[in-house]
Structures are given as C-alpha cells and as structure tokens.
Design an enzyme around this catalytic site. Structure first.
Site, PDB file in Angstrom:
ATOM      1  N   ASP A   1      32.955  43.712  41.048  1.00  6.06           N
ATOM      2  CA  ASP A   1      32.922  44.277  39.682  1.00  6.06           C
ATOM      3  C   ASP A   1      31.560  44.068  39.024  1.00  6.06           C
ATOM      4  OD1 ASP A   1      35.410  45.373  39.579  1.00  6.06           O
ATOM      5  OD2 ASP A   1      36.283  43.935  38.185  1.00  6.06           O
TER       6      ASP A   1
ATOM      7  N   LYS B   1      36.163  51.671  39.061  1.00  3.32           N
ATOM      8  CA  LYS B   1      35.784  50.900  37.867  1.00  3.32           C
ATOM      9  C   LYS B   1      34.959  49.662  38.179  1.00  3.32           C
ATOM     10  CE  LYS B   1      40.143  50.715  36.146  1.00  3.32           C
ATOM     11  NZ  LYS B   1      41.215  50.637  35.163  1.00  3.32           N
TER      12      LYS B   1
ATOM     13  N   HIS C   1      49.984  45.662  34.080  1.00  2.77           N
ATOM     14  CA  HIS C   1      48.704  45.453  33.395  1.00  2.77           C
ATOM     15  C   HIS C   1      48.833  45.719  31.891  1.00  2.77           C
ATOM     16  CE1 HIS C   1      47.553  45.922  37.597  1.00  2.77           C
ATOM     17  NE2 HIS C   1      46.369  45.431  37.320  1.00  2.77           N
TER      18      HIS C   1
ATOM     19  N   HIS D   1      44.507  36.915  38.663  1.00  2.68           N
ATOM     20  CA  HIS D   1      44.796  38.289  38.242  1.00  2.68           C
ATOM     21  C   HIS D   1      46.128  38.805  38.822  1.00  2.68           C
ATOM     22  CE1 HIS D   1      44.027  42.400  37.036  1.00  2.68           C
ATOM     23  NE2 HIS D   1      44.244  42.794  38.280  1.00  2.68           N
TER      24      HIS D   1
HETATM   25  N1  NAD Z   1      37.472  47.217  39.554  1.00  2.00           N
HETATM   26  C1  NAD Z   1      38.788  47.260  39.581  1.00  2.00           C
HETATM   27  O1  NAD Z   1      39.389  48.315  39.500  1.00  2.00           O
HETATM   28  C2  NAD Z   1      39.572  45.998  39.752  1.00  2.00           C
HETATM   29  C3  NAD Z   1      40.904  46.063  40.183  1.00  2.00           C
HETATM   30  C4  NAD Z   1      41.603  44.874  40.345  1.00  2.00           C
HETATM   31  C5  NAD Z   1      40.981  43.655  40.058  1.00  2.00           C
HETATM   32  N2  NAD Z   1      39.694  43.631  39.634  1.00  2.00           N
HETATM   33  C6  NAD Z   1      39.031  42.371  39.342  1.00  2.00           C
HETATM   34  O2  NAD Z   1      39.000  41.580  40.527  1.00  2.00           O
HETATM   35  C7  NAD Z   1      38.895  40.215  40.144  1.00  2.00           C
HETATM   36  C8  NAD Z   1      39.782  39.393  41.040  1.00  2.00           C
HETATM   37  O3  NAD Z   1      39.352  39.580  42.371  1.00  2.00           O
HETATM   38  P1  NAD Z   1      39.717  38.525  43.528  1.00  2.00           P
HETATM   39  O4  NAD Z   1      41.143  38.210  43.451  1.00  2.00           O
HETATM   40  O5  NAD Z   1      39.123  39.036  44.768  1.00  2.00           O
HETATM   41  O6  NAD Z   1      38.992  37.200  43.006  1.00  2.00           O
HETATM   42  P2  NAD Z   1      37.569  36.552  43.290  1.00  2.00           P
HETATM   43  O7  NAD Z   1      36.498  37.539  43.439  1.00  2.00           O
HETATM   44  O8  NAD Z   1      37.411  35.532  42.208  1.00  2.00           O
HETATM   45  O9  NAD Z   1      37.765  35.812  44.690  1.00  2.00           O
HETATM   46  C9  NAD Z   1      38.712  34.785  44.787  1.00  2.00           C
HETATM   47  C10 NAD Z   1      38.130  33.515  45.394  1.00  2.00           C
HETATM   48  O10 NAD Z   1      38.011  33.703  46.796  1.00  2.00           O
HETATM   49  C11 NAD Z   1      36.690  33.378  47.224  1.00  2.00           C
HETATM   50  N3  NAD Z   1      36.485  34.235  48.409  1.00  2.00           N
HETATM   51  C12 NAD Z   1      36.166  35.541  48.448  1.00  2.00           C
HETATM   52  N4  NAD Z   1      36.234  36.001  49.716  1.00  2.00           N
HETATM   53  C13 NAD Z   1      36.589  34.960  50.507  1.00  2.00           C
HETATM   54  C14 NAD Z   1      36.834  34.816  51.894  1.00  2.00           C
HETATM   55  N5  NAD Z   1      36.782  35.843  52.760  1.00  2.00           N
HETATM   56  N6  NAD Z   1      37.162  33.574  52.362  1.00  2.00           N
HETATM   57  C15 NAD Z   1      37.278  32.528  51.505  1.00  2.00           C
HETATM   58  N7  NAD Z   1      37.089  32.624  50.179  1.00  2.00           N
HETATM   59  C16 NAD Z   1      36.752  33.829  49.675  1.00  2.00           C
HETATM   60  C17 NAD Z   1      35.824  33.597  46.021  1.00  2.00           C
HETATM   61  O11 NAD Z   1      34.669  32.792  46.058  1.00  2.00           O
HETATM   62  C18 NAD Z   1      36.745  33.157  44.893  1.00  2.00           C
HETATM   63  O12 NAD Z   1      36.677  31.775  44.731  1.00  2.00           O
HETATM   64  C19 NAD Z   1      39.260  40.130  38.686  1.00  2.00           C
HETATM   65  O13 NAD Z   1      38.095  39.851  37.945  1.00  2.00           O
HETATM   66  C20 NAD Z   1      39.779  41.514  38.349  1.00  2.00           C
HETATM   67  O14 NAD Z   1      39.498  41.897  37.030  1.00  2.00           O
HETATM   68  C21 NAD Z   1      38.978  44.785  39.486  1.00  2.00           C
END
Ligand code: NAD
Length: 387
Positions: free
Chosen positions: A118, A151, A258, A274
């Site tokens: 993002d 997004k 959401h 999330h």
């Molecule tokens: N753009 C969009 O349409 C959209 C849709 C849904 C969610 N989001 C956003 O996504 C975010 C959540 O994403 P998330 O759940 O991926 O969280 P994140 O990016 O915080 O990752 C989660 C954790 O996993 C770790 N990590 C990442 N890849 C890894 C891997 N392969 N092995 C070990 N650790 C790893 C990261 O360092 C972090 O600590 C929120 O900010 C949300 O708003 C955006």
C-alpha cells in the site's frame, strides 16, 4: 463570441496482470528476471522489501538479482501497520529520486505484505504523478486481496487508509511458497478475507473453508485445496472489482466486513489485525442478517464455527461498545456518500444491502454475537500470539 465553456472527455484503458509464479526467487526460474530485463534502460532499480521479508529472503533476493545482472538498490521498509504513514511514502519518494528512477523504465519492485504494498503503491502514484511498479505480495492477505486491488493508501489522523489513490501496477507476481514463513496468526488473518469472499460471493468456497479450514491454516495454505481457495478468492475479487475499479458504485459487496471494522481496527491496532477485524465485522453483520430473518440459527452457527476453524477471533470486547460501532458506521457512511449500504449475507454466497439499521439493532446483534462468539472462543488455538 469565442467559446467560454469546454469539456474534456477521454477514456482510460486499464489492464493489469496477476500471475501465480511458484519459486520466484529460484535462480533457475527466469520469470522475474525476464520481466525486469524487459523494461530495463540501464538505471538502478529500487527494490523495496518488507523488513521481515528482507531478514528471511534478503540474501536470496540479492543472489537472484546478481545472478541475472540486474542493477538495483534494496531498501528495507517497515511492514508495521503503525508505519503506514506519509513519512514512509516520502522516504520512498526520496529514494526513487536518489536512484534517478525513470518515468516508465527500470520500474521499482515492492516485495512484502499489504502495508508495504500500500505504501509503495501510493509513493509510485505520486512520484512524477505516477510511475509503474511490480508488486510481489508475501502474506496470504496480500496475495488474495491486495494483489487484485487497484487501491493504495496510508493511515492518517487515526483513520485507516484516509489518504490514498487508485494505482494498479501493471503486474503482480504471486509466489505461494512465501507463505511458509508467515506466522499462523497472519495466515488466519489472510483467511479472514477469503472467508468474507465465500460469504458474499462463493458458497463452494465457504464450504471448502468450513470443511478444511483448520488443515489449510496448519499447512500454511500450501496444498492443492489451498491453491483452490486462493484461486477462488482472487477470481471472486476480480469479478467484483473489474467493473467498479474506481468505486463509482458505492454499494459494494466486497465491503462486507469493512463497515464497522476500520475504526475498531485502528482503535485496537495492537490487538486486532485487518483480517481479524474484518471477520468479526462479518459475524456482526451475519447476526444482523439473522435478525432480519435472512439467516437461520444453524447458518450463523456454521459461519461462527468456520471463522473459529480458520483460527479467527469470534468475539472482541470492542464489539460490545455500541458507541464505537456507531461512530465507525457514521464514518463508513461518509465513505459511502451518506448511505449505510451495509452489505449483509442474504444466503451463503450472496449479499444484499441494508440502509435502515438502527443503533438498537446493532446493540442487540452485538450481544447475540458475543454469546455466539464466546461459544467458539475455546476452539481457537493461537489468537493473540504471533506464532
Ligand atoms: N490496497 C488494498 O486494497 C488493501 C486490501 C486489503 C488490505 N490492505 C492493507 O493491507 C494491510 C495488511 O496487510 P498484511 O496482512 O499483509 O500485513 P503486513 O503487511 O503488516 O504483514 C504482516 C506481517 O508479516 C510480515 N511478513 C510479510 N511477509 C512475510 C513472509 N513471507 N514471512 C514472514 N513474515 C512476513 C510483515 O513484516 C508483517 O510483520 C493493511 O494495512 C490493510 O489496510 C490493503
């Protein structure tokens, strides 16, 4: 008289690819190298990597890029939700400026979870008013949800994604083997978005999660069944988004889960992820749908049991705070131009929208949700830990 009124009318043709590519960092797999070579003009390419991914895969990323002679600079970014800020965006823009990133070629690569994707997506949409980039999602949530989305966004003044843009990168590469190192809690978190998709769009997907949820989570979504679940979730998401990419239509079934969760998630950012907050919101909405006579007792029990089977929380005290839920809904209504447009499950696999939900109805549903959820909580193995 010269004309004093003009209209500009144009069309934007949007097309982007999402490709599954297992073993992306295997030097024997030229997919990524071919893509990076195809837009190269000899400059330095910025490779922006989530800090945990850099720790686990940094050496392999460097080795792969070296093997294929891809000049690059690797920059680590925090994947912490608290660092999803304009500060990080400006830091990326400074780095792009520093390496002299071109308007089109030598496009940056983002490797990480939803936070990094993002933040990089927003920086890419602002730098020179928009440059392409390649997206490599490394968490389950990022693979099934962010990878399809157009997004970008950062949090601002305590609100989720209050600043953002629509900037789909031309290419997203999904390598499911990244999930092997994702913590069980973050696997469940990603399953929360797949759960949502099953509820509103795909009864077969819901039934698959109902049957196989615990095994999918335990196996970190590496099996053939997992590939089917991920594939169905991505296909469902594309089907929902494709004709409404810029969200001109504000009645969106994919907004299921959401409506209350954005503010709840921000207020409890140290406790709720999330996808966990989304799943809780889905449960509250399911109970509201039950109150309207859409879903029977047995169905809402199945929904709660499936969430628990995926390792998702089925109750959180924030959902007992009616004032917070109403504040969340009020803010969500601003996002939906003044309407509730509350997506609820009409039957499993199909959504409908409500626009007349009262405070009392929400409060009663939350009480029911607490009883329903508390029955499932003992089954949860790992919530609240980062294993
Ligand atoms: N753009 C969009 O349409 C959209 C849709 C849904 C969610 N989001 C956003 O996504 C975010 C959540 O994403 P998330 O759940 O991926 O969280 P994140 O990016 O915080 O990752 C989660 C954790 O996993 C770790 N990590 C990442 N890849 C890894 C891997 N392969 N092995 C070990 N650790 C790893 C990261 O360092 C972090 O600590 C929120 O900010 C949300 O708003 C955006």
């Amino acid at each position: 008289m010269p004309p004093s009124r003009w209209t500009v009318s144009t069309r934007l043709d949007v097309r982007y690819d999402i490709r599954e590519t297992p073993g992306l960092l295997d030097p024997a797999n030229p997919t990524l190298a071919d893509i990076l070579t195809s837009d190269a003009r000899g400059g330095l390419r910025l490779v922006l990597v989530d800090h945990a991914v850099a720790r686990l895969y940094g050496a392999r990323i460097e080795q792969y890029l070296k093997e294929y002679n891809i000049s690059h600079r690797l920059l680590e970014l925090s994947g912490d939700e608290n660092r999803k800020t304009m500060g990080q965006v400006l830091g990326i823009i400074s780095a792009l400026n520093d390496v002299g990133t071109l308007r089109v070629s030598d496009a940056p690569v983002a490797i990480g979870g939803g936070v990094v994707l993002d933040v990089v997506g927003l920086a890419a949409s602002l730098y020179r008013r928009g440059i392409p980039h390649t997206r490599i999602p490394t968490t389950l949530l990022a693979q099934v949800d962010v990878s399809v989305a157009a997004k970008t966004g950062v949090n601002y003044q305590g609100y989720r994604n209050r600043i953002g843009s629509y900037n789909p990168p031309p290419l997203t590469l999904i390598d499911p083997t990244f999930l092997r190192t994702v913590s069980a809690r973050h696997i469940s978190n990603g399953a929360g978005e797949i759960f949502k998709m099953g509820l509103i769009k795909d009864a077969a997907l819901f039934e698959l999660l109902e049957r196989c949820g615990p095994a999918l989570v335990a196996g970190k979504f590496q099996s053939t069944t997992a590939a089917e679940a991920i594939g169905r979730a991505i296909a469902g998401m594309i089907d929902e988004l494709e004709n409404n990419l810029w969200e001109k239509e504000l009645r969106r079934a994919v907004d299921h889960g959401h409506s209350f969760s954005p503010l709840v998630e921000m207020r409890h950012v140290h406790e709720l992820l999330h996808g966990e907050a989304v799943a809780l919101d889905c449960l509250l909405s399911a109970v509201i749908a039950h109150g309207r006579g859409y879903l029977g007792h047995h169905t809402i029990d199945r929904i709660a049991a499936t969430a628990a089977g995926l390792g998702l929380r089925t109750w959180h005290p924030a959902f007992g705070d009616t004032a917070l839920l109403m504040q969340a809904l009020t803010d969500t209504m601003r996002h939906r131009n003044g309407n509730q447009n509350l997506p609820v499950v009409r039957e499993i696999g199909r959504a409908t929208f409500l626009n007349d939900v009262s405070t009392e109805e929400i409060s009663d549903a939350a009480q029911h949700m607490r009883r329903l959820g508390e029955r499932q909580e003992p089954k949860l193995a790992h919530h609240g830990t980062n294993r």
